[in-house]
Design an enzyme around this catalytic site. Sequence first.
Site, mmCIF file in Angstrom:
data_model
loop_
_atom_site.group_PDB
_atom_site.id
_atom_site.type_symbol
_atom_site.label_atom_id
_atom_site.label_comp_id
_atom_site.label_asym_id
_atom_site.label_seq_id
_atom_site.Cartn_x
_atom_site.Cartn_y
_atom_site.Cartn_z
ATOM 1 N N ASP A 111 -17.714 -25.581 32.004
ATOM 2 C CA ASP A 111 -18.440 -24.356 32.339
ATOM 3 C C ASP A 111 -19.489 -24.021 31.274
ATOM 4 O O ASP A 111 -19.136 -23.586 30.179
ATOM 5 C CB ASP A 111 -17.394 -23.233 32.448
ATOM 6 C CG ASP A 111 -17.985 -21.904 32.856
ATOM 7 O OD1 ASP A 111 -19.180 -21.851 33.189
ATOM 8 O OD2 ASP A 111 -17.242 -20.906 32.833
ATOM 9 N N ASP A 149 -25.960 -22.124 34.508
ATOM 10 C CA ASP A 149 -24.502 -21.960 34.445
ATOM 11 C C ASP A 149 -23.781 -22.889 35.425
ATOM 12 O O ASP A 149 -23.733 -22.635 36.623
ATOM 13 C CB ASP A 149 -24.173 -20.485 34.758
ATOM 14 C CG ASP A 149 -22.679 -20.199 34.703
ATOM 15 O OD1 ASP A 149 -21.903 -21.108 34.338
ATOM 16 O OD2 ASP A 149 -22.291 -19.067 35.023
#
Length: 433
Positions: free
Chosen positions: A134, A315
């Site tokens: 992530d 992201d």
Amino acid sequence: MLLPGLWVLASFRAALTLFLVLSLSIFCNSHDTGSFKTFPINKRTSLTRRDGVFDVAKALRSVATTKTKHRQNLINFQRNKDAGTLLISLEIVPASLTSNTIGSESLMDVAQDLQWVGNITIGTPPKRFVIDFDTGSSDLWIPSTDCPTSYCQAKNKYNPSASTTSHRYPGTFRILYADNSTVEGNNYTDTVSVAGVKVDNQYLAGATNITLADTSSPMDGILGLAWPELSALKQNPFFFSAISQGAVAEPVFAFFLTNTSASELHLGGVNHTLFIPPIEAHPLSADAKGFWKISNGIVELDGKKVLSGIETIIDSGTTLMYGPPEAVRTVFAQVPGAKPFASLPGAYQFPCNPPPKLSFGWGGKQWEIAEWNFNLGQTEPGSTDCVGSLLAQDLGLGANSWLLGDSFMKNVYNVFDVGSKSVGFAQLSGQQA
Ligand SMILES: *[C@@H]1O[C@H](CO)[C@@H](O)[C@H](O)[C@H]1NC(C)=O
Ligand SMILES: *[C@@H]1O[C@H](CO)[C@@H](O)[C@H](O)[C@H]1NC(C)=O
Ligand SMILES: *[C@@H]1O[C@H](CO)[C@@H](O)[C@H](O)[C@H]1NC(C)=O
Ligand SMILES: *[C@@H]1O[C@H](CO)[C@@H](O)[C@H](O)[C@H]1NC(C)=O
Ligand SMILES: *[C@@H]1O[C@H](CO)[C@@H](O)[C@H](O)[C@H]1NC(C)=O
Ligand SMILES: *[C@@H]1O[C@H](CO)[C@@H](O)[C@H](O)[C@H]1NC(C)=O
């Protein structure tokens, strides 16, 4: 991130970063070597159902997850800033002085493009965990063997006493979810390996009490790849440790995300097979606040400039793309027949044909969102209107800030450079295995 049933896990992944309350400790240096690893992955579709219709329930969950995660990021940032604790200086060891590695970690697209997972190992002897990588958070979190709850039964668990390199530090942490379920546990350091890149004394959180209901995702935890400013552990995230320990050849990692074959996280450099040079690099914003955030973004629709000067966060832990409500309204105002999609706040519908061509740029090439990444499916069976992957949401990240998740990242080769503090994009070669 999601197959039927796995979508609950979407909230888990982001929630992993929630409400961790931890503090500081010692940081050690060492270095190690490793080897390449690649694995095949499965083809998946996106938030679109098999019948081509947009899956509203799944999307609602995805939006909630994104909001929750970034709320926690802001809390972490403020806490770290107030405490004046950060930042542990990043010592970049010249590659020539260290033994080092370029590692390539295959990512399995487990949940219809909603979550990208791959294997890591923790401890000595190494134990395998399935991890979501992530770029929008900064902590490593996994369940521990001291966790008796049903959620943990189905997971790979961390047993500190079975690892000769595990160190426990006093205190507990707590993660509080938006729905009041919690995760509680302890802070540790241990050896962590990702694709042959081995880091000693990496800070991580081992959960002892997880009250989440869903156990269906293969994901055990999260490995955050954003900057130390966002760390609830207030420690260097894995890749930063790898750099300071000389475990990677270059302070660079890169993502190739796809629906059809091996998605890949490349640590310590780039995989030249997967893109066509040049890599167009853009410096992080002055106020990046620990995110992979770049400035002066330009939005075009069908080749016409609609907005400029936007801030953008890249992201991998976010499925869709989000912009400030007024800005997103301006974009869809350029699409004939577009209007808000009533079933999902912030989403827009528009005539499926011709598909709108949305692109983002930062002063160089405009990077177009392919139709299969922009069109999430029909509004309902038989409809000639489709739902777009760009949503209007105020995520609290700043009035002019956009969040570009997988719907954007799947169109380009994504290069995250800690050394030059930049994010770069390159055209995909189409040469993936
Ligand atoms: C572990 O976490 C607890 C709770 O936040 C904290 O009090 C303690 O100082 C931490 N220990 C180390 C060594 O970071
Ligand atoms: C998967 O990606 C390819 C392009 O690489 C695209 O043509 C195709 O439509 C995509 N399939 C789905 C189901 O999204
Ligand atoms: C992770 O490891 C397991 C067990 O070795 C393997 O079956 C799986 O394919 C691996 N996953 C990926 C994404 O490499
Ligand atoms: C969570 O707990 C707080 C305080 O007990 C309460 O005010 C809130 O309504 C709860 N939220 C949910 C979703 O249950
Ligand atoms: C686990 O967390 C839940 C929710 O906060 C709490 O009610 C429960 O007492 C905890 N269990 C243990 C063993 O600490
Ligand atoms: C680079 O990508 C190619 C194509 O997917 C793959 O076969 C190769 O293993 C990757 N290189 C490394 C070092 O992992």
